[in-house]
Motif scaffolding. Structure first.
Motif, PDB file in Angstrom:
ATOM      1  N   ASP A  12     -58.239  36.317  78.242  1.00  0.00           N
ATOM      2  CA  ASP A  12     -57.131  36.483  77.300  1.00  0.00           C
ATOM      3  C   ASP A  12     -56.214  37.642  77.676  1.00  0.00           C
ATOM      4  O   ASP A  12     -55.407  38.078  76.865  1.00  0.00           O
ATOM      5  CB  ASP A  12     -57.668  36.703  75.874  1.00  0.00           C
ATOM      6  CG  ASP A  12     -58.082  35.393  75.226  1.00  0.00           C
ATOM      7  OD1 ASP A  12     -57.969  34.344  75.900  1.00  0.00           O
ATOM      8  OD2 ASP A  12     -58.511  35.412  74.062  1.00  0.00           O
ATOM      9  N   ASP A  65     -63.922  32.719  70.150  1.00  0.00           N
ATOM     10  CA  ASP A  65     -63.500  31.471  70.791  1.00  0.00           C
ATOM     11  C   ASP A  65     -63.928  31.451  72.265  1.00  0.00           C
ATOM     12  O   ASP A  65     -63.701  30.469  72.964  1.00  0.00           O
ATOM     13  CB  ASP A  65     -61.981  31.256  70.662  1.00  0.00           C
ATOM     14  CG  ASP A  65     -61.178  32.440  71.150  1.00  0.00           C
ATOM     15  OD1 ASP A  65     -61.640  33.583  70.994  1.00  0.00           O
ATOM     16  OD2 ASP A  65     -60.073  32.231  71.686  1.00  0.00           O
ATOM     17  N   HIS A  66     -64.559  32.510  72.720  1.00  0.00           N
ATOM     18  CA  HIS A  66     -65.067  32.568  74.095  1.00  0.00           C
ATOM     19  C   HIS A  66     -66.595  32.601  74.119  1.00  0.00           C
ATOM     20  O   HIS A  66     -67.205  32.293  75.131  1.00  0.00           O
ATOM     21  CB  HIS A  66     -64.503  33.799  74.823  1.00  0.00           C
ATOM     22  CG  HIS A  66     -63.010  33.756  74.905  1.00  0.00           C
ATOM     23  ND1 HIS A  66     -62.329  33.479  76.070  1.00  0.00           N
ATOM     24  CD2 HIS A  66     -62.049  33.881  73.937  1.00  0.00           C
ATOM     25  CE1 HIS A  66     -61.033  33.461  75.828  1.00  0.00           C
ATOM     26  NE2 HIS A  66     -60.837  33.700  74.538  1.00  0.00           N
ATOM     27  N   HIS A  71     -56.030  29.833  77.437  1.00  0.00           N
ATOM     28  CA  HIS A  71     -55.265  29.207  76.352  1.00  0.00           C
ATOM     29  C   HIS A  71     -53.907  28.691  76.811  1.00  0.00           C
ATOM     30  O   HIS A  71     -52.993  28.570  75.993  1.00  0.00           O
ATOM     31  CB  HIS A  71     -55.055  30.211  75.212  1.00  0.00           C
ATOM     32  CG  HIS A  71     -56.311  30.760  74.617  1.00  0.00           C
ATOM     33  ND1 HIS A  71     -57.210  29.983  73.923  1.00  0.00           N
ATOM     34  CD2 HIS A  71     -56.838  32.015  74.628  1.00  0.00           C
ATOM     35  CE1 HIS A  71     -58.227  30.742  73.521  1.00  0.00           C
ATOM     36  NE2 HIS A  71     -58.030  31.971  73.936  1.00  0.00           N
ATOM     37  N   HIS A  87     -64.601  38.408  77.462  1.00  0.00           N
ATOM     38  CA  HIS A  87     -64.683  39.339  76.337  1.00  0.00           C
ATOM     39  C   HIS A  87     -65.486  38.675  75.228  1.00  0.00           C
ATOM     40  O   HIS A  87     -65.858  37.510  75.346  1.00  0.00           O
ATOM     41  CB  HIS A  87     -63.294  39.786  75.876  1.00  0.00           C
ATOM     42  CG  HIS A  87     -62.410  38.683  75.355  1.00  0.00           C
ATOM     43  ND1 HIS A  87     -62.025  37.603  76.132  1.00  0.00           N
ATOM     44  CD2 HIS A  87     -61.837  38.487  74.147  1.00  0.00           C
ATOM     45  CE1 HIS A  87     -61.240  36.811  75.417  1.00  0.00           C
ATOM     46  NE2 HIS A  87     -61.128  37.324  74.205  1.00  0.00           N
TER      47      HIS A  87
END
Ligand SMILES: [Zn+2]
Length: 509
Positions: free
Chosen positions: A396, A305-306, A445, A301
Motif C-alpha cells: 500500500d 485487508d492484507h 489495489h 503491513h
C-alpha cells in the motif's frame, strides 16, 4: 476569570469527546438527521450545565438535567445498544421493547403509590399490563437469540458450499514442477473506500482531517484487494499479503466480534465484497495448490485487508516488519493462529539502491525486503527476482500505477512524519524502477487497466516472460513521463453513481 476559563476548558473537552462519539456513530451508519438532533441536545446539555442562564431566565441546573439530561441519557443508551448489539437484530429490538415496558410498569407503580386511592387503582392496573407485556417480550427476545444464531450459521454454511462448488467447477490445474519462478495475482474481492482517501492526498485528505472526511464523504468507489502467490523452485510456495477472508466479507459483525470492541466500532459493515470464486482457498485450488502447502507469507503491513487470509495459513511463517507489530495490531483475530510463527527481518543486508536498508531474505539475492514506512510504521516492499526480470510488490505504499506520480496523485496518510516517509518511500521506488527497466511494480489495489488487463494477462500462467514484462513497462511509459508525471489520459477523476446513491467509479482523463 479563572472559573470562566476552566468552564471553557470543560466545554471544549466535552465537545471533543462528544465529537468522537458522533463520528463513531456516523461510521456505524446512524442516520445524519438523528445524529444532528442528538448532537444538538448533547451540546445544549453541556452548555446548560455550565451556564444555565444561557437557556433562559428560569433555567436551573436541575431543570436542565430533567429536560435535556434525561433524553440525552436515554438517547446515549439507545444508540450504544444499537451500535454495539445491533438494534436491527430481532432479539435486540424485542429486548429494548421489553425494557421500555418494564420501565413504564415501574413508573406506574411509583406513581400509584403517590396518587390518591382512586387513581392508584388505575395506575396499578397499568403497571400490571405493562409488566406482563415486558416479561413476554423479554422471553420472546431470549427465544429469538437462537433463531438469529442459526441464521448466521446457515449463511456461513451456504458460503462454504458455494465455495466448494467453485473449487470443483474450476477444475484444478495440475501443478507444474520445474525450475521456473511463478507469480500469480490473487484477487480476493473488493473494498469500498472513499475516492478522496484513495486519490485525494493532495486535496486536503490528510491527517485527522482526512480521516474525518472518510467518515462523512460519500464519494465511494470499489477497489480490488490483491495478494500474490509465488511458486519458487528453491524456496517453495509463498504469499505476498493474504487479502480479505470469507468471514470478513460475509459475516462482518461476527468476524469483528472476535476482536476487541474498538475495531468493531471503527469498521464499516459493508466494506468488503467477495464472490465465492474470490476466496483465497478457491484461487489456490484453481491454480493447483493447497493453502496447507504455503510455507511463508510476507506481509507488506498488518492492515486487515492484507492479513485476513492468515486465518487459512496456521502453518506458515509470517514475515513482517517488527515496527508494525510493535505499533499494535488492530485486528488480532487475523493473527490468532500465526502469532507464534512470526519472523521479523533484521534489515541487516545493507543499502539497496536508494534504500538505506534491506534484507536479503534467503541470502541468495532471490528475494529482497525493503522498508517503506509511511502507510504504516513498518510497511515494507518485496522485490522478487524472476528468470526474466524482477517484480516489486509495493503493498500500500502506492495504491495504483498513477500513484507513482507522487506530485500529482496521493493517497491519504496520517499526516506529519508519515507523509514525509511515504513520499520518501515513493521516491525510492521510482528510483528502483528507473534504474532497472526489467523490474515491474505489482500493486495491492490498482484499479486501472494496468492491473485488470495487462498484469492479469501477463501473469495468467504465472510466467510473464521477457515480452510480458516489457509490455507492462511500455504501458508504464504511456501512463507516466520519465520524470514521473502523469501522461494525458491517466489523471483520475471521480464519476458519481448514475442513481445518485451507491458506489461511483473512477475515470482516467
Ligand atoms: Zn490495503
Amino acid at each position: 476569570m479563572l472559573k470562566t476559563l476552566s468552564k471553557i476548558g470543560l466545554l471544549v473537552s466535552a465537545l471533543a469527546v462528544g465529537t468522537v462519539w458522533l463520528v463513531v456513530l456516523r461510521l456505524k451508519d446512524v442516520p445524519v438527521p438523528l445524529l444532528a438532533a442528538y448532537g444538538l441536545l448533547l451540546t445544549g446539555l453541556v452548555v446548560g450545565l455550565l451556564w444555565p442562564s444561557v437557556l433562559g431566565r428560569r433555567a436551573t441546573r436541575r431543570r436542565v438535567l430533567a429536560f435535556l439530561g434525561v433524553p440525552v441519557g436515554l438517547g446515549t443508551l439507545g444508540l450504544y445498544l444499537a451500535v454495539v448489539y445491533y438494534v436491527t437484530d430481532l432479539p435486540v429490538l424485542l429486548a429494548l421493547a421489553a425494557a421500555g415496558c418494564l420501565a413504564w410498569a415501574a413508573a406506574s407503580v411509583l406513581r400509584g403509590r403517590r396518587a390518591a386511592a382512586g387513581r392508584g387503582g388505575r395506575q396499578s392496573r397499568r403497571a400490571f399490563l405493562a409488566g406482563g407485556a415486558g416479561l413476554t417480550l423479554a422471553v420472546l427476545s431470549g427465544l429469538s437469540v437462537d433463531r438469529v444464531d442459526r441464521q448466521r450459521r446457515e449463511v456461513l454454511a451456504r458460503g462454504e458450499q458455494e465455495r466448494q462448488a467453485a473449487v470443483r467447477a474450476a477444475g484444478a490445474r495440475r501443478r507444474i514442477a520445474d525450475d521456473i519462478v511463478r507469480v500469480f495475482p490473487i484477487h480476493t474481492g473488493d473494498t469500498i473506500v472513499t475516492y478522496g482517501q484513495f486519490y485525494g492526498g493532495l486535496d486536503g485528505w490528510e491527517g485527522v482531517n482526512g480521516y474525518l472526511r472518510t467518515l462523512v464523504d460519500k464519494t465511494q468507489i470499489a477497489v480490488p484487494v490483491y495478494a500474490y502467490l509465488i511458486d519458487h523452485p528453491r524456496h517453495g510456495l509463498m504469499l505476498v499479503d493474504t487479502g480479505v477472508n470469507w468471514e470478513q466479507a460475509h459475516d462482518h459483525d461476527g468476524y469483528y466480534d472476535h476482536n476487541h470492541m474498538v475495531s468493531r466500532l471503527l469498521t464499516q459493515r459493508d466494506e468488503y465484497q467477495m464472490t465465492p470464486g474470490q476466496d483465497l482457498r478457491v484461487h489456490l485450488a484453481r491454480l493447483g495448490y493447497d493453502a496447507k502447502e504455503i510455507t511463508t507469507v510476507f506481509l507488506t503491513h498488518v492492515h486487515d485487508d492484507h492479513a485476513g487470509g492468515l486465518r487459512y495459513l496456521p502453518q506458515a511463517t509470517v514475515v513482517l516488519d517488527r515496527r508494525d507489530w510493535d505499533h499494535g495490531v488492530l485486528y488480532p483475530y487475523s493473527f490468532d493462529l500465526v502469532k507464534s510463527n512470526l519472523s521479523f527481518p533484521a534489515f541487516g543486508s545493507g543499502a539497496f539502491g536508494a534504500f538505506p536498508d534491506s534484507q536479503d531474505h534467503f541470502g541468495d539475492g532471490s528475494l529482497i525486503l525493503l522498508p517503506t514506512p509511511g502507510h504504516s510504521p513498518g510497511h515494507m516492499c518485496v522485490l522478487l527476482h524472476l528468470d526474466t526480470g524482477s517484480v516489486l510488490f509495493v503493498g500500500d505504499t502506492l495504491y495504483t500505477l498513477p500513484h507513482l506520480a507522487v506530485e500529482q496523485v496521493r493517497q491519504t496518510t496520517l499526516g506529519g512524519a508519515d507523509t514525509i516517509h511515504q513520499i520518501e518511500a515513493a521516491r525510492r521506488i521510482q528510483n528502483l524502477l528507473a534504474s532497472d527497466p526489467g523490474t515491474v511494480p505489482l500493486f495491492a489495489h490498482d484499479n486501472t487497466r494496468y492491473q485488470f488487463d495487462l498484469v492479469t494477462s501477463a501473469f495468467a500462467n504465472g510466467v510473464p516472460g521477457e515480452a510480458g514484462l516489457l509490455e507492462l513497462r511500455t504501458h508504464m511509459q504511456t501512463a507516466l513521463t520519465p520524470d514521473w508525471r502523469l501522461q494525458a489520459g491517466h489523471t483520475p477523476r471521480f464519476v458519481p453513481p448514475a442513481s445518485g446513491t451507491g458506489v461511483g467509479r473512477v475515470e482516467f482523463r
